[in-house]
Design a protein around this motif. Structure first.
Motif, PDB file in Angstrom:
ATOM      1  N   LEU A  10       0.829  -1.207   0.000  1.00 59.83           N
ATOM      2  CA  LEU A  10       0.000   0.000   0.000  1.00 59.83           C
ATOM      3  C   LEU A  10       0.862   1.254   0.000  1.00 59.83           C
ATOM      4  CD1 LEU A  10      -2.767  -1.090   2.532  1.00 59.83           C
ATOM      5  CD2 LEU A  10      -3.101  -0.608   0.097  1.00 59.83           C
ATOM      6  N   LEU A  11       1.979   1.206   0.721  1.00 59.44           N
ATOM      7  CA  LEU A  11       2.874   2.366   0.730  1.00 59.44           C
ATOM      8  C   LEU A  11       3.515   2.586  -0.634  1.00 59.44           C
ATOM      9  CD1 LEU A  11       4.742   2.392   4.155  1.00 59.44           C
ATOM     10  CD2 LEU A  11       3.051   4.001   3.298  1.00 59.44           C
ATOM     11  N   VAL A  12       3.817   1.493  -1.339  1.00 59.26           N
ATOM     12  CA  VAL A  12       4.351   1.617  -2.702  1.00 59.26           C
ATOM     13  C   VAL A  12       3.337   2.343  -3.583  1.00 59.26           C
ATOM     14  CG1 VAL A  12       5.002   0.342  -4.779  1.00 59.26           C
ATOM     15  CG2 VAL A  12       5.888  -0.373  -2.553  1.00 59.26           C
ATOM     16  N   GLN A  13       2.071   1.938  -3.484  1.00 62.01           N
ATOM     17  CA  GLN A  13       1.019   2.615  -4.255  1.00 62.01           C
ATOM     18  C   GLN A  13       0.934   4.098  -3.894  1.00 62.01           C
ATOM     19  OE1 GLN A  13      -2.837   0.594  -4.200  1.00 62.01           O
ATOM     20  NE2 GLN A  13      -1.826  -1.332  -3.763  1.00 62.01           N
ATOM     21  N   TYR A  14       1.048   4.376  -2.613  1.00 59.84           N
ATOM     22  CA  TYR A  14       0.966   5.755  -2.144  1.00 59.84           C
ATOM     23  C   TYR A  14       2.116   6.601  -2.711  1.00 59.84           C
ATOM     24  CZ  TYR A  14       1.547   9.646   1.093  1.00 59.84           C
ATOM     25  OH  TYR A  14       1.730  10.891   1.634  1.00 59.84           O
ATOM     26  N   HIS A  15       3.328   6.062  -2.702  1.00 63.85           N
ATOM     27  CA  HIS A  15       4.491   6.811  -3.183  1.00 63.85           C
ATOM     28  C   HIS A  15       4.486   6.972  -4.705  1.00 63.85           C
ATOM     29  CE1 HIS A  15       6.366   7.373   0.642  1.00 63.85           C
ATOM     30  NE2 HIS A  15       6.437   6.073   0.886  1.00 63.85           N
ATOM     31  N   GLN A  16       3.689   6.156  -5.398  1.00 61.01           N
ATOM     32  CA  GLN A  16       3.585   6.275  -6.850  1.00 61.01           C
ATOM     33  C   GLN A  16       2.641   7.397  -7.288  1.00 61.01           C
ATOM     34  OE1 GLN A  16       2.466   2.258  -7.921  1.00 61.01           O
ATOM     35  NE2 GLN A  16       4.592   1.606  -8.220  1.00 61.01           N
ATOM     36  N   LEU A  17       1.929   7.989  -6.350  1.00 64.91           N
ATOM     37  CA  LEU A  17       1.035   9.094  -6.688  1.00 64.91           C
ATOM     38  C   LEU A  17       1.849  10.275  -7.223  1.00 64.91           C
ATOM     39  CD1 LEU A  17      -1.358   8.882  -3.621  1.00 64.91           C
ATOM     40  CD2 LEU A  17      -1.972   8.406  -5.984  1.00 64.91           C
ATOM     41  N   ASN A  18       1.319  10.919  -8.240  1.00 62.37           N
ATOM     42  CA  ASN A  18       2.070  11.949  -8.954  1.00 62.37           C
ATOM     43  C   ASN A  18       2.234  13.248  -8.168  1.00 62.37           C
ATOM     44  OD1 ASN A  18       2.450  10.437 -11.399  1.00 62.37           O
ATOM     45  ND2 ASN A  18       0.289  10.769 -11.870  1.00 62.37           N
ATOM     46  N   TYR A  19       1.342  13.496  -7.216  1.00 56.36           N
ATOM     47  CA  TYR A  19       1.389  14.798  -6.542  1.00 56.36           C
ATOM     48  C   TYR A  19       2.659  14.984  -5.711  1.00 56.36           C
ATOM     49  CZ  TYR A  19       0.234  13.277  -1.744  1.00 56.36           C
ATOM     50  OH  TYR A  19       0.258  12.742  -0.497  1.00 56.36           O
ATOM     51  N   HIS A  20       3.339  13.876  -5.373  1.00 51.68           N
ATOM     52  CA  HIS A  20       4.577  13.989  -4.602  1.00 51.68           C
ATOM     53  C   HIS A  20       5.653  14.757  -5.368  1.00 51.68           C
ATOM     54  CE1 HIS A  20       3.104  11.306  -1.521  1.00 51.68           C
ATOM     55  NE2 HIS A  20       2.865  10.351  -2.400  1.00 51.68           N
ATOM     56  N   GLN A  21       5.613  14.691  -6.709  1.00 51.01           N
ATOM     57  CA  GLN A  21       6.618  15.363  -7.532  1.00 51.01           C
ATOM     58  C   GLN A  21       6.067  16.579  -8.278  1.00 51.01           C
ATOM     59  OE1 GLN A  21       6.230  11.763  -7.938  1.00 51.01           O
ATOM     60  NE2 GLN A  21       7.711  11.608  -6.261  1.00 51.01           N
ATOM     61  N   ASP A  22       4.814  16.905  -8.052  1.00 50.81           N
ATOM     62  CA  ASP A  22       4.169  17.986  -8.808  1.00 50.81           C
ATOM     63  C   ASP A  22       3.498  18.952  -7.828  1.00 50.81           C
ATOM     64  OD1 ASP A  22       2.540  19.609 -10.368  1.00 50.81           O
ATOM     65  OD2 ASP A  22       2.025  18.000 -11.779  1.00 50.81           O
ATOM     66  N   PRO A  23       4.157  20.082  -7.514  1.00 50.87           N
ATOM     67  CA  PRO A  23       3.603  21.004  -6.513  1.00 50.87           C
ATOM     68  C   PRO A  23       2.267  21.621  -6.911  1.00 50.87           C
ATOM     69  CG  PRO A  23       5.555  21.944  -7.578  1.00 50.87           C
ATOM     70  CD  PRO A  23       5.483  20.514  -7.989  1.00 50.87           C
ATOM     71  N   VAL A  24       2.056  21.847  -8.211  1.00 47.44           N
ATOM     72  CA  VAL A  24       0.777  22.408  -8.658  1.00 47.44           C
ATOM     73  C   VAL A  24      -0.346  21.398  -8.433  1.00 47.44           C
ATOM     74  CG1 VAL A  24      -0.514  23.292 -10.644  1.00 47.44           C
ATOM     75  CG2 VAL A  24       1.886  23.912 -10.341  1.00 47.44           C
ATOM     76  N   LEU A  25      -0.075  20.152  -8.799  1.00 45.86           N
ATOM     77  CA  LEU A  25      -1.062  19.088  -8.583  1.00 45.86           C
ATOM     78  C   LEU A  25      -1.326  18.888  -7.094  1.00 45.86           C
ATOM     79  CD1 LEU A  25      -2.852  16.779  -9.580  1.00 45.86           C
ATOM     80  CD2 LEU A  25      -0.806  15.321  -9.668  1.00 45.86           C
ATOM     81  N   LYS A  26      -0.281  18.984  -6.280  1.00 49.15           N
ATOM     82  CA  LYS A  26      -0.435  18.809  -4.834  1.00 49.15           C
ATOM     83  C   LYS A  26      -1.393  19.848  -4.258  1.00 49.15           C
ATOM     84  CE  LYS A  26       2.236  18.383  -0.547  1.00 49.15           C
ATOM     85  NZ  LYS A  26       3.605  18.312   0.032  1.00 49.15           N
ATOM     86  N   VAL A  27      -1.232  21.095  -4.668  1.00 51.01           N
ATOM     87  CA  VAL A  27      -2.117  22.156  -4.185  1.00 51.01           C
ATOM     88  C   VAL A  27      -3.558  21.881  -4.619  1.00 51.01           C
ATOM     89  CG1 VAL A  27      -2.713  24.601  -4.421  1.00 51.01           C
ATOM     90  CG2 VAL A  27      -0.338  23.923  -4.055  1.00 51.01           C
ATOM     91  N   ARG A  28      -3.729  21.499  -5.892  1.00 55.38           N
ATOM     92  CA  ARG A  28      -5.080  21.242  -6.396  1.00 55.38           C
ATOM     93  C   ARG A  28      -5.701  20.029  -5.713  1.00 55.38           C
ATOM     94  NH1 ARG A  28      -8.531  24.885  -7.652  1.00 55.38           N
ATOM     95  NH2 ARG A  28      -9.554  24.721  -9.672  1.00 55.38           N
ATOM     96  N   LEU A  29      -4.886  19.014  -5.441  1.00 53.76           N
ATOM     97  CA  LEU A  29      -5.383  17.829  -4.744  1.00 53.76           C
ATOM     98  C   LEU A  29      -5.933  18.205  -3.372  1.00 53.76           C
ATOM     99  CD1 LEU A  29      -5.738  14.788  -4.149  1.00 53.76           C
ATOM    100  CD2 LEU A  29      -3.315  14.740  -3.505  1.00 53.76           C
ATOM    101  N   PHE A  30      -5.164  18.967  -2.619  1.00 56.74           N
ATOM    102  CA  PHE A  30      -5.606  19.320  -1.273  1.00 56.74           C
ATOM    103  C   PHE A  30      -6.798  20.270  -1.307  1.00 56.74           C
ATOM    104  CE2 PHE A  30      -1.095  18.392   0.493  1.00 56.74           C
ATOM    105  CZ  PHE A  30      -1.374  17.037   0.476  1.00 56.74           C
ATOM    106  N   GLU A  31      -6.891  21.108  -2.335  1.00 52.53           N
ATOM    107  CA  GLU A  31      -8.071  21.953  -2.502  1.00 52.53           C
ATOM    108  C   GLU A  31      -9.302  21.100  -2.818  1.00 52.53           C
ATOM    109  OE1 GLU A  31      -5.924  26.038  -4.216  1.00 52.53           O
ATOM    110  OE2 GLU A  31      -6.818  24.581  -5.590  1.00 52.53           O
ATOM    111  N   ALA A  32      -9.119  20.093  -3.669  1.00 46.42           N
ATOM    112  CA  ALA A  32     -10.234  19.198  -4.005  1.00 46.42           C
ATOM    113  C   ALA A  32     -10.673  18.416  -2.780  1.00 46.42           C
ATOM    114  CB  ALA A  32      -9.816  18.241  -5.126  1.00 46.42           C
ATOM    115  N   GLN A  33      -9.709  17.957  -1.986  1.00 48.15           N
ATOM    116  CA  GLN A  33     -10.067  17.202  -0.786  1.00 48.15           C
ATOM    117  C   GLN A  33     -10.732  18.097   0.256  1.00 48.15           C
ATOM    118  OE1 GLN A  33      -6.338  15.070   0.155  1.00 48.15           O
ATOM    119  NE2 GLN A  33      -7.375  13.239  -0.574  1.00 48.15           N
ATOM    120  N   TYR A  34     -10.322  19.345   0.319  1.00 50.70           N
ATOM    121  CA  TYR A  34     -10.992  20.279   1.230  1.00 50.70           C
ATOM    122  C   TYR A  34     -12.449  20.454   0.802  1.00 50.70           C
ATOM    123  CZ  TYR A  34     -12.229  24.567   3.669  1.00 50.70           C
ATOM    124  OH  TYR A  34     -12.869  25.495   4.458  1.00 50.70           O
ATOM    125  N   TRP A  35     -12.680  20.618  -0.514  1.00 52.54           N
ATOM    126  CA  TRP A  35     -14.055  20.743  -1.008  1.00 52.54           C
ATOM    127  C   TRP A  35     -14.852  19.488  -0.663  1.00 52.54           C
ATOM    128  CZ3 TRP A  35     -17.357  17.946  -3.927  1.00 52.54           C
ATOM    129  CH2 TRP A  35     -18.528  18.584  -4.361  1.00 52.54           C
TER     130      TRP A  35
END
Length: 236
Positions: A10-35
């Motif tokens: 499960l941790l391997v799957q988690y680390h494969q998520l793209n937002y770890h290397q993409d700061p713009v995507l990371k911000v949008r992800l957390f905004e989407a999760q906040y919504w």
């Protein structure tokens, strides 16, 4: 084979998520999760405001759902895996299985929500405030219906595990005795994560019943979104 091997996967799957290397995507992800969290709070306000459910509602939203909180927890899970042979002697097998269900749900939520964030970035400016219509159209375009329903099935399974295995007096006693070990191996965050769950469950007759009420309304919302209803998020 280690009982914690599935946790490593499960941790391997988690680390494969793209937002770890993409700061713009990371911000949008957390905004989407906040919504999404705000939407969940509104859709389930009657369930969440009941006195016996309030602690579990907070625990569910802040701990089990995923989001930024899971980043810090994942570091402690990695450390736990380094001491897997010791952890398996201390942690009951049923507790490990229940923990795996929780992590599985958190990772799945991150995977699904990252897909939402990616689609939002494709269709709208990165700084545009997310609203109901944006999210409705995005969810329809992604067609996550079956996966979201599977997510809710997993949540129902977790409720059953929590009621069956985590209300044991002996387990609570053993957990309290592990506090010194958790501090020694720097698992304080994980210890607090589990401890808050025990506290949240205490006022409730059944965690499974709480989650079944939640998943029943969420299924209505999933069906309403994919049926093309204009305002599907009320869950009526």
């Amino acid at each position: 084979m280690s009982k914690l091997a599935a946790l490593e996967d499960l941790l391997v799957q988690y680390h494969q998520l793209n937002y770890h290397q993409d700061p713009v995507l990371k911000v949008r992800l957390f905004e989407a999760q906040y919504w999404l969290k705000q939407r969940i709070q509104e859709s389930h306000q009657d369930l969440f405001r009941r006195s016996e459910n309030q602690r579990m509602a907070q625990y569910f939203m802040n701990r089990l759902y995923g989001g930024p909180e899971f980043d810090d927890l994942s570091l402690q899970i990695e450390r736990l895996l380094k001491y897997a042979h010791k952890a398996e002697k201390i942690i009951p097998a049923n507790a490990i299985q229940t923990g795996l269900k929780s992590v599985q749900l958190a990772v799945l939520a991150m995977q699904l929500d990252e897909q939402v964030a990616v689609q939002l970035l494709k269709d709208y400016p990165a700084d545009q405030t997310i609203d109901n219509e944006m999210m409705r159209l995005t969810l329809i375009k992604l067609d996550q219906e079956q996966t979201r329903l599977q997510q809710l099935d997993l949540l129902d399974e977790l409720g059953g595990y929590l009621d069956k295995y985590m209300r044991s007096f002996m387990l609570h006693t053993a957990f309290k005795m592990c506090k010194a070990v958790a501090s020694k191996y720097r698992f304080e965050l994980m210890y607090d994560f589990i401890g808050e769950g025990f506290i949240a469950m205490k006022p409730m007759k059944s965690t499974a019943q709480f989650l079944q009420h939640f998943t029943a309304k969420e299924r209505q919302i999933v069906y309403a979104v994919h049926a093309g209803q204009a305002n599907p998020f009320c869950g009526e």
